[in-house]
Scaffold this active site. Structure first.
Site, PDB file in Angstrom:
ATOM      1  N   GLU A  40      28.576  39.804  45.968  1.00  0.00           N
ATOM      2  CA  GLU A  40      29.073  40.956  46.525  1.00  0.00           C
ATOM      3  C   GLU A  40      28.835  41.627  47.468  1.00  0.00           C
ATOM      4  O   GLU A  40      27.427  42.283  47.226  1.00  0.00           O
ATOM      5  CB  GLU A  40      30.384  41.399  45.724  1.00  0.00           C
ATOM      6  N   LYS A 106      39.259  40.539  46.958  1.00  0.00           N
ATOM      7  CA  LYS A 106      39.012  41.332  45.691  1.00  0.00           C
ATOM      8  C   LYS A 106      40.494  41.852  44.779  1.00  0.00           C
ATOM      9  O   LYS A 106      40.635  42.536  45.933  1.00  0.00           O
ATOM     10  CB  LYS A 106      38.158  41.997  45.731  1.00  0.00           C
ATOM     11  N   CYS A 142      32.428  41.172  41.076  1.00  0.00           N
ATOM     12  CA  CYS A 142      32.749  42.335  40.326  1.00  0.00           C
ATOM     13  C   CYS A 142      33.702  42.793  39.403  1.00  0.00           C
ATOM     14  O   CYS A 142      33.831  41.930  37.613  1.00  0.00           O
ATOM     15  CB  CYS A 142      32.254  43.210  41.382  1.00  0.00           C
TER      16      CYS A 142
END
Length: 267
Positions: A40, A106, A142
């Site tokens: 990321e 995300k 993440c």
């Protein structure tokens, strides 16, 4: 399927970070990897103003990644930032290479531990999988790792592995949480989890300031039975691993957590 995880420390300059991606992709291809995953925020590290550097998926930075993937003849998955409709940016994974062109925004934003990602980033809403030479991978980023339903949904969509790109925040207990969560998600969904994070900037002599999550390293590949098969330390490194898709149905036959779910009880 041979994959590679390129654990690096990105800086604030997207052009310089492309050099890291090119080097990682070249070394991964030389090792025979068909997919190489970067962390990321590989485009630019957190703590950098994101709005001014965000580019669309057909912009120069993404096109440069595509050129690197073509030269290496391997699929690249890497973190970048793209403009969002409301003036913020999307925290995007670009997946590009032979037979693959996809992106994932995300879904779960890191509004935790004193940091508010949603101040600058707009959340995605679409589950994304990619197929590489007959193997299906889910994409996650993440903080997504704290939400098991995403990984189960990827398994339901036919994925045998999740490619998880991260820039994990440092702090007391955070490494233990990273290890626990990555292994738990593999067990929850009985799939492989290949988790690559930003390396710890301190290993290069950089002291991180503020609450921005700049990485702790410790990338790992976890099997569908929750065992850690390969792992890195805190410093920049390349991890190359073979992911055996045939393990997934074998584990699911023994550990029937997907088949034994009772979702109707929780709606």
């Amino acid at each position: 399927m041979r994959i590679a995880l390129s654990q690096l420390v990105s800086g604030p300059d997207p052009a310089k970070n492309l050099e890291l991606i090119e080097d990682g992709a070249r070394r991964a291809a030389q090792a025979g990897a068909r997919v190489v995953v970067f962390p990321e925020a590989s485009m630019a590290c957190f703590g950098t103003p994101l709005g001014p550097l965000a580019e669309p998926l057909d912009g120069a930075w993404a096109d440069a990644v595509r050129a690197i993937a073509r030269a290496a003849d391997t699929v690249i998955v890497t973190g970048m930032f793209t403009p969002a409709a409301d003036g913020r940016v999307a925290n995007t994974l670009l997946a590009t290479g032979p037979g693959v062109e996809e992106s994932y925004d995300k879904i779960h934003l890191y509004d935790a531990f004193g940091y508010a990602e949603s101040d600058a980033v707009a959340a995605g809403s679409r589950l994304v999988t990619i197929d590489v030479e007959g193997t299906r991978f889910g994409l996650a980023t993440c903080y997504d790792v704290r939400f098991p339903e995403l990984f189960r949904a990827q398994a339901d969509a036919g994925a045998v592995a999740t490619l998880l790109a991260a820039s994990w925040g440092a702090g007391p207990g955070k490494l233990d949480q990273w290890d626990l969560l990555v292994r738990a998600r593999a067990l929850d969904a009985t799939l492989w989890v290949a988790a690559v994070g930003q390396a710890d900037p301190a290993t290069l002599g950089t002291v991180a300031a503020g609450a921005a999550p700049t990485g702790i390293g410790h990338s790992r590949v976890v099997g569908p039975d929750g065992t850690v098969r390969h792992a890195l330390g805190a410093e920049p490194a390349l991890l190359v691993a073979d992911v055996d898709a045939s393990e997934v149905p074998a584990v699911r036959k023994k550990t029937s957590v997907l088949a034994n779910r009772r979702p109707e009880l929780w709606r």
